[in-house]
Enzyme design. Structure first.
Site, PDB file in Angstrom:
ATOM      1  N   HIS A  67       0.597  -1.483   0.077  1.00 32.02           N
ATOM      2  CA  HIS A  67      -0.219   0.062   0.159  1.00 32.02           C
ATOM      3  C   HIS A  67       0.833   1.299   0.303  1.00 32.02           C
ATOM      4  O   HIS A  67       1.747   1.523   0.736  1.00 32.02           O
ATOM      5  CB  HIS A  67      -1.248  -0.175   1.739  1.00 32.02           C
ATOM      6  N   ASP A 184       6.020   1.780   6.568  1.00 31.89           N
ATOM      7  CA  ASP A 184       5.094   0.701   6.675  1.00 31.89           C
ATOM      8  C   ASP A 184       4.266   1.912   5.423  1.00 31.89           C
ATOM      9  O   ASP A 184       3.193   2.451   6.132  1.00 31.89           O
ATOM     10  CB  ASP A 184       4.137   0.643   7.870  1.00 31.89           C
ATOM     11  N   GLU A 218      -5.248   1.096   3.254  1.00 27.34           N
ATOM     12  CA  GLU A 218      -5.008   0.305   3.805  1.00 27.34           C
ATOM     13  C   GLU A 218      -5.260   0.557   5.651  1.00 27.34           C
ATOM     14  O   GLU A 218      -5.545   0.071   5.610  1.00 27.34           O
ATOM     15  CB  GLU A 218      -3.702  -0.602   3.681  1.00 27.34           C
ATOM     16  N   GLU A 219      -4.534   1.337   5.585  1.00 24.59           N
ATOM     17  CA  GLU A 219      -5.182   2.509   6.607  1.00 24.59           C
ATOM     18  C   GLU A 219      -5.814   2.326   7.325  1.00 24.59           C
ATOM     19  O   GLU A 219      -5.396   2.620   8.767  1.00 24.59           O
ATOM     20  CB  GLU A 219      -3.722   3.394   7.215  1.00 24.59           C
ATOM     21  N   ASP A 238       3.748  -6.894   3.647  1.00 23.09           N
ATOM     22  CA  ASP A 238       3.478  -5.252   4.114  1.00 23.09           C
ATOM     23  C   ASP A 238       4.293  -5.615   5.061  1.00 23.09           C
ATOM     24  O   ASP A 238       5.035  -6.545   5.624  1.00 23.09           O
ATOM     25  CB  ASP A 238       2.378  -5.543   5.177  1.00 23.09           C
ATOM     26  N   HIS A 318       3.913   2.569  13.398  1.00 21.43           N
ATOM     27  CA  HIS A 318       3.566   3.296  13.957  1.00 21.43           C
ATOM     28  C   HIS A 318       4.451   4.719  14.195  1.00 21.43           C
ATOM     29  O   HIS A 318       3.494   5.573  14.436  1.00 21.43           O
ATOM     30  CB  HIS A 318       2.186   3.768  14.265  1.00 21.43           C
TER      31      HIS A 318
END
Length: 345
Positions: A67, A184, A218-219, A238, A318
């Site tokens: 993504h 990510d 995606e998030e 991922d 994150h």
């Protein structure tokens, strides 16, 4: 293994702001790169990029996905003093945002710089400057323009619902570490583009027709909720998780057996483990306790597929993330082994 190419591509992609829902520039960057290699592409209505690779056999079609969308923020409202209240896009670790630079993108195409700060940002002024909880409601954006009121900010063209992109702070060290927000999943996008480059330059043909897909939501959980109906199995690439009781490191390719959406397909996952063993890769098999992927979205969307998940180990997800080029290369080798050597249905 296209190491230098992937590092350069990743550096450029990571530097393109693409908070989830505002991904057109990043998708166009990837699209132009793969089109230059001669691959046919298509975009779905919601902006996902599909890249078509013809295989030796047309008996089935396999899919791989990563993504391009990242975590981010959005303007919730404009405060009386002209600063911006925020709402989060996806799940950034809010305390890590205090003091980060950002860019505000308006609906009429303007961009302004700013800084994300606590609402108690000064040690010489606020007693709770160090102790105040860093939650989204206690954070705001200080805009780098002369604004003294809500009306001043509105005159810039900034309004509720504008996207706020967090500065990724990309660095690649001489020792091979890639440090940046949003590895990510832009490091996996880079790995897939590196695999396409390897197929193109070495004139390699996958065992089966292949569609490589780059998703844009995606998030927030629905990136690959729709996939082309001809795809019978989907491999999400991922980030691999690193931390308490997990086996993966930044130098490995992680193979996920289960995440918070449930177990991945037994046969497919076992096949990937056997391919990793055969190729003598540095790999780990792990459970991700708080994680969902685009395969999760595809299964929840009702697609009849086998699903699996792999990716390079990424530390501090994150937040301020880091991986190593060795983990990226191990991931690319497993993807190539899957595409070229895969023989089982």
């Amino acid at each position: 293994m296209q190491k230098e190419y992937v590092l350069q591509f990743a550096k450029e992609l990571l530097s393109i702001d693409s908070p989830t829902g505002y991904t057109q520039q990043a998708i166009s960057f990837v699209e132009q790169e793969v089109q230059s290699m001669g691959y046919r592409t298509k975009r779905t209505n919601k902006g996902n990029l599909l890249i078509y690779v013809e295989g030796k056999s047309h008996d089935k079609t396999v899919g791989l996905c990563a993504h391009c969308d990242t975590l981010g923020l959005m303007v919730r409202s404009i405060k009386a003093d002209g600063k911006l209240a925020l709402t989060n896009l996806g799940g950034p670790l809010i305390p890590t945002l205090d003091g980060e630079y950002c860019r505000i993108y308006t609906r009429d195409g303007k961009a302004y710089s700013g800084t994300i700060l606590s609402t108690s940002p000064a040690a010489h002024v606020y007693k709770d400057a160090s102790s105040k909880q860093r939650t989204i409601d206690n954070m705001e954006v200080r805009i780098d323009e002369v604004v003294k009121s809500k009306e001043d900010t509105q005159k810039l063209g900034i309004q509720n619902g504008d996207f706020v992109a967090i500065d990724p702070k990309v660095q690649i060290t001489d020792s091979g570490f890639i440090k940046s927000r949003f590895l990510d999943d832009k490091i996996s996008v880079s790995a897939l583009v590196g695999v396409l480059k390897e197929l193109y330059e070495q004139k390699l043909t996958p065992a089966y027709d292949t569609i490589i897909m780059m998703s844009t939501y995606e998030e927030v959980g629905h990136g690959m909720a729709y996939i082309p109906k001809e795809i019978s199995e989907l491999l999400a690439v991922d980030m691999g998780c690193i931390g308490e009781d997990l086996a993966c490191s930044e130098y490995d390719v992680s193979i996920c057996a289960k995440d918070s959406s449930g177990p991945y397909d037994y046969e497919f996952t076992t096949r990937l483990i056997e391919l990793a063993k055969k190729a003598e890769l540095s790999y780990a098999v792990d459970i991700y306790p708080m994680y969902g992927s685009d395969v999760s979205a595809a299964r929840n969307g009702g697609n009849d597929i086998k699903g699996a998940l792999i990716g390079p180990g990424v530390h501090a997800s994150h937040g301020m993330e880091r991986t190593h080029i060795d983990g990226v290369c191990q991931t690319m080798k497993l993807i190539l082994a899957y595409l070229i050597n895969e023989t089982k249905s």
